[in-house]
Motif scaffolding. Structure first.
Motif, PDB file in Angstrom:
ATOM      1  N   TRP A  77       0.850  -1.196   0.000  1.00 15.87           N
ATOM      2  CA  TRP A  77       0.000   0.000   0.000  1.00 15.87           C
ATOM      3  C   TRP A  77       0.880   1.238   0.000  1.00 15.87           C
ATOM      4  CZ3 TRP A  77      -4.825  -0.517  -1.247  1.00 15.87           C
ATOM      5  CH2 TRP A  77      -5.465  -1.724  -0.990  1.00 15.87           C
ATOM      6  N   VAL A  78       0.564   2.178  -0.875  1.00 17.87           N
ATOM      7  CA  VAL A  78       1.338   3.409  -0.989  1.00 17.87           C
ATOM      8  C   VAL A  78       0.721   4.474  -0.086  1.00 17.87           C
ATOM      9  CG1 VAL A  78       2.031   5.256  -2.575  1.00 17.87           C
ATOM     10  CG2 VAL A  78       2.065   2.873  -3.331  1.00 17.87           C
ATOM     11  N   TYR A  79       1.593   5.191   0.630  1.00 21.28           N
ATOM     12  CA  TYR A  79       1.139   6.334   1.419  1.00 21.28           C
ATOM     13  C   TYR A  79       2.120   7.483   1.211  1.00 21.28           C
ATOM     14  CZ  TYR A  79       4.594   4.970   5.022  1.00 21.28           C
ATOM     15  OH  TYR A  79       5.737   4.649   5.698  1.00 21.28           O
ATOM     16  N   TYR A  80       1.710   8.642   1.652  1.00 23.39           N
ATOM     17  CA  TYR A  80       2.480   9.861   1.396  1.00 23.39           C
ATOM     18  C   TYR A  80       2.839  10.523   2.716  1.00 23.39           C
ATOM     19  CZ  TYR A  80       0.765   8.790  -3.176  1.00 23.39           C
ATOM     20  OH  TYR A  80       0.495   8.124  -4.339  1.00 23.39           O
ATOM     21  N   ALA A  81       4.110  10.874   2.860  1.00 21.29           N
ATOM     22  CA  ALA A  81       4.609  11.521   4.070  1.00 21.29           C
ATOM     23  C   ALA A  81       4.840  13.001   3.797  1.00 21.29           C
ATOM     24  CB  ALA A  81       5.911  10.865   4.510  1.00 21.29           C
ATOM     25  N   ASN A  82       4.244  13.834   4.636  1.00 23.91           N
ATOM     26  CA  ASN A  82       4.428  15.269   4.573  1.00 23.91           C
ATOM     27  C   ASN A  82       5.432  15.618   5.662  1.00 23.91           C
ATOM     28  OD1 ASN A  82       4.266  18.043   4.983  1.00 23.91           O
ATOM     29  ND2 ASN A  82       2.099  18.136   4.460  1.00 23.91           N
ATOM     30  N   HIS A  83       6.679  15.858   5.283  1.00 26.69           N
ATOM     31  CA  HIS A  83       7.738  16.118   6.251  1.00 26.69           C
ATOM     32  C   HIS A  83       7.592  17.482   6.928  1.00 26.69           C
ATOM     33  CE1 HIS A  83       9.879  12.461   5.286  1.00 26.69           C
ATOM     34  NE2 HIS A  83       9.724  12.738   4.002  1.00 26.69           N
ATOM     35  N   ASP A  84       6.977  18.441   6.253  1.00 26.11           N
ATOM     36  CA  ASP A  84       6.793  19.768   6.841  1.00 26.11           C
ATOM     37  C   ASP A  84       5.812  19.740   8.009  1.00 26.11           C
ATOM     38  OD1 ASP A  84       8.568  20.786   4.961  1.00 26.11           O
ATOM     39  OD2 ASP A  84       6.972  21.408   3.590  1.00 26.11           O
ATOM     40  N   GLU A  85       4.721  18.967   7.864  1.00 28.32           N
ATOM     41  CA  GLU A  85       3.693  18.893   8.908  1.00 28.32           C
ATOM     42  C   GLU A  85       3.803  17.629   9.760  1.00 28.32           C
ATOM     43  OE1 GLU A  85      -0.238  19.694   7.467  1.00 28.32           O
ATOM     44  OE2 GLU A  85       0.461  21.264   6.127  1.00 28.32           O
ATOM     45  N   MET A  86       4.788  16.763   9.412  1.00 24.48           N
ATOM     46  CA  MET A  86       5.010  15.507  10.138  1.00 24.48           C
ATOM     47  C   MET A  86       3.732  14.663  10.210  1.00 24.48           C
ATOM     48  SD  MET A  86       7.669  16.817  13.045  1.00 24.48           S
ATOM     49  CE  MET A  86       8.107  15.155  13.514  1.00 24.48           C
ATOM     50  N   LYS A  87       3.098  14.480   9.031  1.00 26.26           N
ATOM     51  CA  LYS A  87       1.871  13.687   8.918  1.00 26.26           C
ATOM     52  C   LYS A  87       1.978  12.757   7.718  1.00 26.26           C
ATOM     53  CE  LYS A  87      -1.171  17.209  10.844  1.00 26.26           C
ATOM     54  NZ  LYS A  87      -2.364  18.025  10.619  1.00 26.26           N
ATOM     55  N   THR A  88       1.160  11.707   7.716  1.00 24.35           N
ATOM     56  CA  THR A  88       1.066  10.808   6.571  1.00 24.35           C
ATOM     57  C   THR A  88      -0.394  10.687   6.160  1.00 24.35           C
ATOM     58  OG1 THR A  88       0.889   8.861   7.987  1.00 24.35           O
ATOM     59  CG2 THR A  88       3.107   9.464   7.236  1.00 24.35           C
ATOM     60  N   GLN A  89      -0.591  10.262   4.901  1.00 23.00           N
ATOM     61  CA  GLN A  89      -1.946  10.042   4.399  1.00 23.00           C
ATOM     62  C   GLN A  89      -1.900   9.056   3.251  1.00 23.00           C
ATOM     63  OE1 GLN A  89      -2.556  14.222   3.376  1.00 23.00           O
ATOM     64  NE2 GLN A  89      -2.781  13.631   1.211  1.00 23.00           N
ATOM     65  N   TRP A  90      -3.035   8.411   3.000  1.00 24.18           N
ATOM     66  CA  TRP A  90      -3.137   7.414   1.923  1.00 24.18           C
ATOM     67  C   TRP A  90      -3.366   8.057   0.566  1.00 24.18           C
ATOM     68  CZ3 TRP A  90      -1.361   2.955   3.278  1.00 24.18           C
ATOM     69  CH2 TRP A  90      -1.515   2.498   4.584  1.00 24.18           C
ATOM     70  N   GLU A  91      -3.974   9.224   0.516  1.00 25.33           N
ATOM     71  CA  GLU A  91      -4.313   9.878  -0.746  1.00 25.33           C
ATOM     72  C   GLU A  91      -3.149  10.734  -1.246  1.00 25.33           C
ATOM     73  OE1 GLU A  91      -6.072  10.504   2.125  1.00 25.33           O
ATOM     74  OE2 GLU A  91      -7.671   9.039   1.813  1.00 25.33           O
ATOM     75  N   HIS A  92      -2.940  10.711  -2.569  1.00 30.82           N
ATOM     76  CA  HIS A  92      -1.926  11.572  -3.185  1.00 30.82           C
ATOM     77  C   HIS A  92      -2.311  13.020  -2.881  1.00 30.82           C
ATOM     78  CE1 HIS A  92       0.365  13.678  -6.281  1.00 30.82           C
ATOM     79  NE2 HIS A  92       1.124  12.588  -6.357  1.00 30.82           N
TER      80      HIS A  92
END
Length: 68
Positions: free
Chosen positions: A31-46
Motif C-alpha cells: 500500500w502506498v502512502y504519502y509523508a508530509n515532512h513539513d507537517e510531520m503527517k502521513t496520508q493514503w491519498e496523493h
C-alpha cells in the motif's frame, strides 16, 4: 487493476509530481502512502490528485533480492 477501481482506488501514475516536502512510501504489503515532512503527517491519498494506489509485488521482489 479492476479490483482497485471497484474499491474506488484508481491506479495513479508513479510519476505524479509531489509538492515540496512530500515523499511517497509503501508498506510491506504494497500500500502506498504519502509523508508530509513539513507537517510531520502521513496520508493514503496523493496530495495533489487525491487518488490511492497499491504497488503489487514490490515488497516481495525487494525481500527476495535481499535474501539471495
Amino acid at each position: 487493476m479492476a479490483a482497485l477501481k471497484y474499491a474506488g482506488m484508481d491506479d495513479t501514475d508513479s510519476e505524479d509530481e509531489l509538492p515540496p516536502g512530500w515523499e511517497e512510501r509503501s508498506t510491506k504489503d504494497g500500500w502506498v502512502y504519502y509523508a508530509n515532512h513539513d507537517e510531520m503527517k502521513t496520508q493514503w491519498e496523493h496530495p495533489k490528485t487525491g487518488k490511492k494506489k497499491r504497488c503489487a509485488g514490490a515488497w516481495e521482489t525487494f525481500t527476495e533480492q535481499r535474501s539471495l
